[in-house]
Structures are given as structure tokens and as C-alpha cells.
Design an enzyme around this catalytic site. Structure first.
Site, PDB file in Angstrom:
ATOM      1  N   SER A  65       0.801  -1.220   0.000  1.00 39.60           N
ATOM      2  CA  SER A  65       0.000   0.000   0.000  1.00 39.60           C
ATOM      3  C   SER A  65       0.841   1.281   0.000  1.00 39.60           C
ATOM      4  O   SER A  65       1.681   1.470  -0.863  1.00 39.60           O
ATOM      5  CB  SER A  65      -0.929  -0.076   1.209  1.00 39.60           C
ATOM      6  OG  SER A  65      -1.781   1.008   1.281  1.00 39.60           O
ATOM      7  N   ASP A 105      -3.174   6.237  -3.154  1.00 38.21           N
ATOM      8  CA  ASP A 105      -2.025   5.662  -2.460  1.00 38.21           C
ATOM      9  C   ASP A 105      -1.433   4.545  -3.330  1.00 38.21           C
ATOM     10  O   ASP A 105      -1.870   4.327  -4.463  1.00 38.21           O
ATOM     11  CB  ASP A 105      -2.390   5.175  -1.047  1.00 38.21           C
ATOM     12  CG  ASP A 105      -3.150   3.876  -1.057  1.00 38.21           C
ATOM     13  OD1 ASP A 105      -3.780   3.558  -2.079  1.00 38.21           O
ATOM     14  OD2 ASP A 105      -3.119   3.152  -0.040  1.00 38.21           O
ATOM     15  N   ASP A 146      -1.527   1.356  -3.626  1.00 36.34           N
ATOM     16  CA  ASP A 146      -2.305   0.264  -4.227  1.00 36.34           C
ATOM     17  C   ASP A 146      -3.711   0.729  -4.606  1.00 36.34           C
ATOM     18  O   ASP A 146      -4.596  -0.083  -4.884  1.00 36.34           O
ATOM     19  CB  ASP A 146      -2.349  -0.962  -3.309  1.00 36.34           C
ATOM     20  CG  ASP A 146      -3.009  -0.675  -1.969  1.00 36.34           C
ATOM     21  OD1 ASP A 146      -3.106   0.512  -1.585  1.00 36.34           O
ATOM     22  OD2 ASP A 146      -3.431  -1.636  -1.303  1.00 36.34           O
ATOM     23  N   ASP A 203      -6.242   2.091  -2.973  1.00 33.09           N
ATOM     24  CA  ASP A 203      -7.465   1.892  -2.192  1.00 33.09           C
ATOM     25  C   ASP A 203      -7.761   3.100  -1.294  1.00 33.09           C
ATOM     26  O   ASP A 203      -8.672   3.066  -0.474  1.00 33.09           O
ATOM     27  CB  ASP A 203      -7.432   0.579  -1.379  1.00 33.09           C
ATOM     28  CG  ASP A 203      -6.339   0.534  -0.339  1.00 33.09           C
ATOM     29  OD1 ASP A 203      -5.507   1.455  -0.299  1.00 33.09           O
ATOM     30  OD2 ASP A 203      -6.308  -0.453   0.420  1.00 33.09           O
ATOM     31  N   ARG A 229      -2.549   5.670  20.261  1.00 34.63           N
ATOM     32  CA  ARG A 229      -2.815   4.231  20.091  1.00 34.63           C
ATOM     33  C   ARG A 229      -1.601   3.576  19.426  1.00 34.63           C
ATOM     34  O   ARG A 229      -0.893   4.230  18.658  1.00 34.63           O
ATOM     35  CB  ARG A 229      -4.085   3.995  19.249  1.00 34.63           C
ATOM     36  CG  ARG A 229      -4.063   4.703  17.914  1.00 34.63           C
ATOM     37  CD  ARG A 229      -5.261   4.351  17.062  1.00 34.63           C
ATOM     38  NE  ARG A 229      -5.108   3.059  16.429  1.00 34.63           N
ATOM     39  CZ  ARG A 229      -4.398   2.839  15.324  1.00 34.63           C
ATOM     40  NH1 ARG A 229      -3.738   3.807  14.732  1.00 34.63           N
ATOM     41  NH2 ARG A 229      -4.311   1.639  14.819  1.00 34.63           N
ATOM     42  N   THR A 259       0.231  -1.304  11.942  1.00 28.22           N
ATOM     43  CA  THR A 259       1.018  -1.599  10.744  1.00 28.22           C
ATOM     44  C   THR A 259       2.486  -1.190  10.865  1.00 28.22           C
ATOM     45  O   THR A 259       3.299  -1.567  10.036  1.00 28.22           O
ATOM     46  CB  THR A 259       0.444  -0.862   9.518  1.00 28.22           C
ATOM     47  OG1 THR A 259       0.514   0.535   9.763  1.00 28.22           O
ATOM     48  CG2 THR A 259      -0.989  -1.255   9.239  1.00 28.22           C
ATOM     49  N   ARG A 299       1.022   5.989  17.634  1.00 29.22           N
ATOM     50  CA  ARG A 299       0.547   7.180  16.925  1.00 29.22           C
ATOM     51  C   ARG A 299      -0.082   8.161  17.900  1.00 29.22           C
ATOM     52  O   ARG A 299      -0.814   7.763  18.805  1.00 29.22           O
ATOM     53  CB  ARG A 299      -0.490   6.806  15.868  1.00 29.22           C
ATOM     54  CG  ARG A 299       0.084   6.022  14.736  1.00 29.22           C
ATOM     55  CD  ARG A 299      -0.806   6.096  13.495  1.00 29.22           C
ATOM     56  NE  ARG A 299      -0.480   5.008  12.595  1.00 29.22           N
ATOM     57  CZ  ARG A 299       0.588   4.974  11.795  1.00 29.22           C
ATOM     58  NH1 ARG A 299       1.432   5.983  11.794  1.00 29.22           N
ATOM     59  NH2 ARG A 299       0.817   3.931  11.019  1.00 29.22           N
TER      60      ARG A 299
HETATM   61  P1  NG1 Z   1      -2.201   1.994  11.774  1.00 29.37           P
HETATM   62  O1  NG1 Z   1      -0.774   1.816  11.422  1.00 29.37           O
HETATM   63  O2  NG1 Z   1      -2.818   0.905  12.627  1.00 29.37           O
HETATM   64  O3  NG1 Z   1      -2.473   3.361  12.301  1.00 29.37           O
HETATM   65  C1  NG1 Z   1      -2.807   2.607   9.229  1.00 29.37           C
HETATM   66  C2  NG1 Z   1      -3.877   3.659   9.116  1.00 29.37           C
HETATM   67  C3  NG1 Z   1      -5.213   2.981   9.121  1.00 29.37           C
HETATM   68  C4  NG1 Z   1      -5.327   1.906   8.046  1.00 29.37           C
HETATM   69  C5  NG1 Z   1      -4.118   0.986   8.108  1.00 29.37           C
HETATM   70  C6  NG1 Z   1      -4.054   0.001   6.968  1.00 29.37           C
HETATM   71  C7  NG1 Z   1      -3.905   5.926  10.050  1.00 29.37           C
HETATM   72  C8  NG1 Z   1      -3.825   6.753  11.271  1.00 29.37           C
HETATM   73  N1  NG1 Z   1      -3.819   4.605  10.231  1.00 29.37           N
HETATM   74  O4  NG1 Z   1      -3.033   1.882  10.411  1.00 29.37           O
HETATM   75  O5  NG1 Z   1      -6.215   3.936   8.992  1.00 29.37           O
HETATM   76  O6  NG1 Z   1      -5.513   2.481   6.786  1.00 29.37           O
HETATM   77  O7  NG1 Z   1      -2.898   1.705   8.141  1.00 29.37           O
HETATM   78  O8  NG1 Z   1      -3.474   0.493   5.825  1.00 29.37           O
HETATM   79  O9  NG1 Z   1      -4.043   6.461   8.952  1.00 29.37           O
HETATM   80 ZN    ZN Z   2      -3.631   1.203   0.287  1.00 31.25          ZN
END
Ligand code: NG1
Ligand code: ZN
Length: 545
Positions: free
Chosen positions: A65, A277, A279, A281, A499, A503, A508
Site C-alpha cells: 500500500s 495511495d 495500491d 485503495d 494508540r 502496521t 501514533r
Molecule cells: P495503523 O498503522 O494501525 O495506524 C494505518 C492507518 C489505518 C489503516 C491501516 C491500513 C492511520 C492513522 N492509520 O493503520 O487507517 O488504513 O494503516 O493500511 O491512517
Molecule cells: Zn492502500
């Protein structure tokens, strides 16, 4: 058994580095591409089991992604084009982390637990993005499937949502559309052309849209689709992958997080622009005003525009269907206030991660879900679609109602209900703006975003942070939430939460407040609290200004 012998042999060609453990996270497995060969082979195995279990076609998408080009990842797609279930995510982690000599044991364990009939045929659709590593990694998936005797259809280079669409088309016997890239272009472009017929006298300027393809698969697919749109959308494509690096200084994530235009895009004042982005989505829109000020229209603005449009159509059509908007804690406070207080639509907040939003949206007749980062779509319940179809056939429906119902029908056809889809969302937005005669500035003026800032803090173990209330409050470590609460109190219209990322190996931090300066300093102060109370590593976070 012969089938397991082949797994045994082939798995030796895709060995697991000893000691490496990875987790199937919010978006599947995701890490540096060099660690992923065995994961891909094993996900080929798991997808084959899932296909036998569900007696349906399953999808496997190779992509990371918006992450850097050197990374890669893999996601499984369930029969209706949805994300795989939590239990199977667990199996994915289990299989991925099995040492080489216990792979067969783990495989048999899943077969037994799920009572899988191994004589059922399996069919797997495989897709990949444009990363250099994707070719060999998707070959590893294909090897995994064939070693268990499954059939594959390799779609090669496709966007993530295109593969979700294919899987759904296949498992609905073509009811959702034809499972080819052409079929996808045809379905969407027909719906788009029908919708834009309802917009009178569009000038070439209004049809013009600047698209940042993030140097990825979305750019390639946009080029392929263009002729189908018969100049009703005039795309000016930049970051098309011909020279730049994937997601580098461009793409939806860069634009959203940095709150600035991507490199390589020649934006005129007031021109409507969007970024996909890596990929395709996710999508965000933006423009710069005459003072050179950058304006971002993110997932929240997209959800607001689409839900306002749908609500209006429902009223015109005389349809009594419940519409709801599903957001996460990252949704801008202004958007939530506008939706609840002015639009009077139900707003529901879920944990981050598309699968949570998707499930929540399924609870309504019409569920509009978007993450602030631009990932989202609209779900129409079976009952809602049936009511719309019946009204279309009803000869007593007057012209105004009929027009509204027809618009609803075409909008449903234009939306990729399986998952967020940058191309489909882009066309929906373009059609809605055209039908309502709105400029990007009119759209932006619906409400004003509260200034906000997103930061990351590295800690030794991000799992020490546990959250509740759709991730808006931290339960552990002790004292962190109290610290955040007292920091928030210092600012006007402020809100902040932290939180662990699903990924990335970071925590964050999000903050919003009445001014950008305040949002920035609140985000910084909360970052410091995380660093101090949750085991920060490396240098202490520095102030932004
Ligand atoms: P994480 O890394 O859990 O914050 C991020 C995005 C999610 C979601 C995932 C999957 C933010 C703050 N977080 O997750 O919304 O899109 O990646 O790609 O944008
Ligand atoms: Zn994506």
C-alpha cells in the site's frame, strides 16, 4: 499423502528465516520485502484451505500500500470481497511463524480445527502492485497454492480494490459484474457516464482533474481506464511511475500526513487535484487558493459530500432508508459535529482498520464509511437495493422520484462495495460535484476542519498501550490518560488520543485544537508524555516549532 509431500518439498524453496516472527496485522503482513518469501508461500497454502473451507474463490493481494517501495505485504480476500475473518487472521499468524520443520503439523492442525474436506477444489485469484519485489513474491503465493493442488488465476498488476471486485464477481456468479479488468472499467464507466448525463453544460475546466498516481499501480490503471470515460473526465496524470519512486514524496498518505501537495504535480490556483495511495485503495482531494494556501479534502470531507448527496436523493425518491456515517477516532471533530448537528445523520465511531468500519457500516440500510486518510466506501444493504429496484420498476413513480431513483441506481453501480477504491471513489466524487454543480471550493466550505497534527513515537514495546472507547482513551500504562486529559484542558476545542499502530512499530499521536500552532504543541506535549510513560526509545521528541 502426496499433496503434503509436495508442500514439504516446495516449502524448502521458500524457507523461513529462523527466529523471525511476524503478525497478520490491520492490513495483513507488512514488512521489508526481503523477509516475506516464506510468508507468501504459506499464504498461498492458507488461501487454498480457506477456499476449500468456504467452497469459494479467495483472493491474495501482494502489496504494501502506502508504505515505502522496499516493503511489501500480503492480504487475503474473503468470498464477498471482504477482509478475512479474525479466526483466520490467527491461523495466518500461526502458519507464518511455524519453524520449517513444524509447517506441516500447523497446516494439518488448521485442517483439523476447521474440519476441511481436502477433496474440495480450490481457486485462488492473485494480484500484485508495481513494487520490484512483487513479481517474485506473488510467484511464491502461486507456488503455495499449486503445492496444495489449488487452481490459480494470476491477474498480475491490479489495484487492491480491483482484486476485491474480481473475487466478489466470481463468487456471485457475475451478479456483481464480470471478473475481468475490462469488466471493472465497463461497469464503473457506464455508471459514471449515466450520472454525468444529469449534469448540464459542464465545461472542459470542470471535467479536468489532476491525479497523483503515487508512482504506483493506480496510475497504470487510470491510464487503461481513461478511454472508457470518453472525455467526461479529463485526467491530468502525474507521478505515473515513469520516473519517480513509489509513494516517495507523493501519494495519498504523504499528502494527508504532511498536509501538503505532492512533488511532481503542476497545480494551478484553485484546480481540483487528488492523490491515490500505492495500491489505489485510498484517495484524498486538495487545491491551493489564490493566497497559496493548501486545502485538503480528506476522507471526512468525502464522507460528508457523499452522505449529503445520498440523503438528498433518498428524500427526492421518497425512500425511507436509514443512512449512517462510520468514522474512526481520527475523524476531524468538525466533520463529526457537522454530520450530527447539521446533517442529522447517525454517526458511529469504530477502531482503526477498515474491517471494523466495514462491519459497522453493514448494520445500516446505507452505511457510508471513511477513514480520515481517505480509505472508504458505501455499503447498501440487500433490502435497500431491493427497495430501489422495486421503485424503478413501479410505473406509478413520478418523474422527479424516478430521476432520483435512477441516480441512486447508477451511484450503487459506480461504488465498489467490497472495499475502499480510489478510482471508484474519485468517480463518485466527480459525479456528485458535477450533478450538484459544485466546485471543490464549495465542497470545502461545507465545514471547516479543526487544525490537527499526527505524530509517531517509538517505544520499546508498543503493546504497553491498551485502549478503550474506539481507541479514544488509553487504559494503560497508568497515568498516561490522565496526563493527556490535563494537556488537552490547556487548549481550546482540543482533543487528543494515542494508540499503538497496527502496521508500524510506533505509537501514533493525534491532536486537534483551535489553531495549527496549538494542535502542533498539544501533539508534541502528548508525544513527550508517551515517551516518558510508555518506554520511549531514542531521542526525546522535539517540538515542531
Ligand atoms: P495503523 O498503522 O494501525 O495506524 C494505518 C492507518 C489505518 C489503516 C491501516 C491500513 C492511520 C492513522 N492509520 O493503520 O487507517 O488504513 O494503516 O493500511 O491512517
Ligand atoms: Zn492502500
Amino acid at each position: 499423502m502426496a499433496q503434503f509431500e509436495e508442500v514439504s518439498q516446495k516449502s524448502e524453496l521458500h524457507p523461513k528465516p529462523e527466529g523471525l516472527t511476524l503478525q497478520y496485522g490491520t492490513a495483513g503482513f507488512r514488512t521489508h520485502a526481503k523477509h516475506l518469501d516464506h510468508i507468501m508461500f504459506r499464504m498461498g497454502l492458507l488461501a487454498t484451505l480457506r477456499s476449500k473451507k468456504t467452497k469459494s474463490t479467495i483472493g491474495v493481494m501482494v502489496t504494501a500500500s502506502h508504505n515505502p517501495e522496499e516493503d511489501n505485504g500480503v492480504k487475503l480476500i474473503d468470498p464477498m470481497g471482504e477482509m478475512v475473518t479474525a479466526v483466520w487472521e490467527g491461523y495466518a499468524t500461526q502458519l507464518a511463524n511455524a519453524e520449517q520443520d513444524s509447517l506441516l503439523k500447523e497446516l494439518k492442525d488448521i485442517i483439523e480445527k476447521e474440519d476441511i474436506d481436502m477433496s474440495v477444489p480450490a481457486c485462488i485469484y492473485v494480484g500484485k502492485d508495481t513494487r520490484p519485489s512483487s513479481a517474485s513474491l506473488s510467484q511464491a503465493v502461486l507456488d503455495g497454492v499449486s503445492s496444495l493442488g489449488g487452481k490459480t488465476h494470476d491477474y498480475g498488476l491490479v489495484t487492491t480494490p480491483q482484486l476485491h471486485y474480481m473475487v466478489c464477481c466470481c463468487n456471485t456468479n457475475g451478479c456483481y459484474g464480470s471478473p475481468t479488468v475490462e469488466g471493472y472499467y465497463q461497469k464503473l464507466s457506464q455508471a459514471f457516464l449515466q450520472l454525468t448525463q444529469n449534469a448540464s453544460n459542464r465545461t472542459d475546466d470542470q471535467k479536468r482533474l489532476l491525479v497523483d498516481g503515487a508512482n504506483g499501480i493506480g496510475a497504470l490503471k487510470m491510464r487503461e481506464m481513461e478511454p472508457f470515460l470518453r472525455s467526461e473526465l479529463q485526467v491530468v496524470l502525474s507521478n505515473d511511475g515513469s520516473s519517480g519512486k513509489l509513494n516517495h514524496m507523493c501519494g495519498a498518505d504523504y499528502v494527508k500526513v504532511q498536509q501538503k501537495a505532492p512533488q511532481g504535480m503542476n497545480m494551478g490556483v484553485g484546480e481540483r487535484c487528488c492523490s491515490f495511495d500505492g495500491d489505489a485503495d485510498r484517495i484524498v482531494f486538495y487545491y491551493t487558493d489564490s493566497k497559496g494556501c493548501f486545502h485538503l479534502l480528506d476522507g471526512d470531507k468525502i464522507a460528508t459530500l457523499i452522505s449529503t448527496y445520498l440523503k438528498e436523493l433518498l428524500t427526492q425518491a421518497g425512500l425511507n432508508l436509514q443512512i449512517a456515517v462510520v468514522q474512526t477516532a481520527y475523524a476531524n471533530g468538525s466533520s463529526t459535529r457537522y454530520l450530527e448537528d447539521v446533517m442529522k445523520v447517525t454517526v458511529c465511531c469504530t477502531k482503526t482498520g477498515v474491517k471494523h468500519l466495514h462491519h459497522a457500516a453493514q448494520e445500516y440500510d446505507i452505511g457510508v464509511y471513511f477513514e480520515a486518510n481517505g480509505h472508504g466506501t458505501v455499503l447498501f444493504s440487500k433490502a435497500a437495493q431491493k427497495q430501489i429496484q422495486e421503485l424503478l420498476k413501479d410505473s406509478n413513480t413520478n418523474d422527479e422520484r424516478k430521476r432520483a431513483v435512477k441516480l441512486l441506481e447508477s451511484t450503487i453501480n459506480l461504488i465498489n462495495q467490497t472495499v475502499g477504491d480510489a478510482i471508484s471513489d474519485m468517480l463518485v466524487i466527480e459525479a456528485v460535484l458535477a450533478i450538484r454543480g459544485m466546485s471543490v471550493q464549495d465542497w470545502d466550505a461545507i465545514y471547516t476542519d479543526l487544525p490537527n497534527r499526527q505524530l509517531k513515537v517509538t517505544v520499546s514495546d508498543r503493546r504497553v498501550i491498551d485502549t478503550t472507547d474506539a481507541e479514544r482513551r488509553a487504559v494503560t500504562p497508568e497515568g498516561l490518560q490522565d496526563a493527556i486529559d490535563s494537556l488537552v484542558k490547556k487548549y481550546k476545542s482540543a482533543r487528543s488520543f494515542v494508540r499503538p499502530s497496527g502496521t508500524e512499530d510506533v505509537v501514533r499521536v493525534y491532536a486537534e485544537a483551535d489553531t495549527q500552532e496549538n494542535a502542533d504543541s498539544l501533539a508534541h506535549e502528548v508525544s513527550l508524555a508517551v515517551y516518558r510513560l510508555a518506554g520511549g526509545v531514542g531521542d526525546e521528541p522535539k517540538p515542531l516549532h
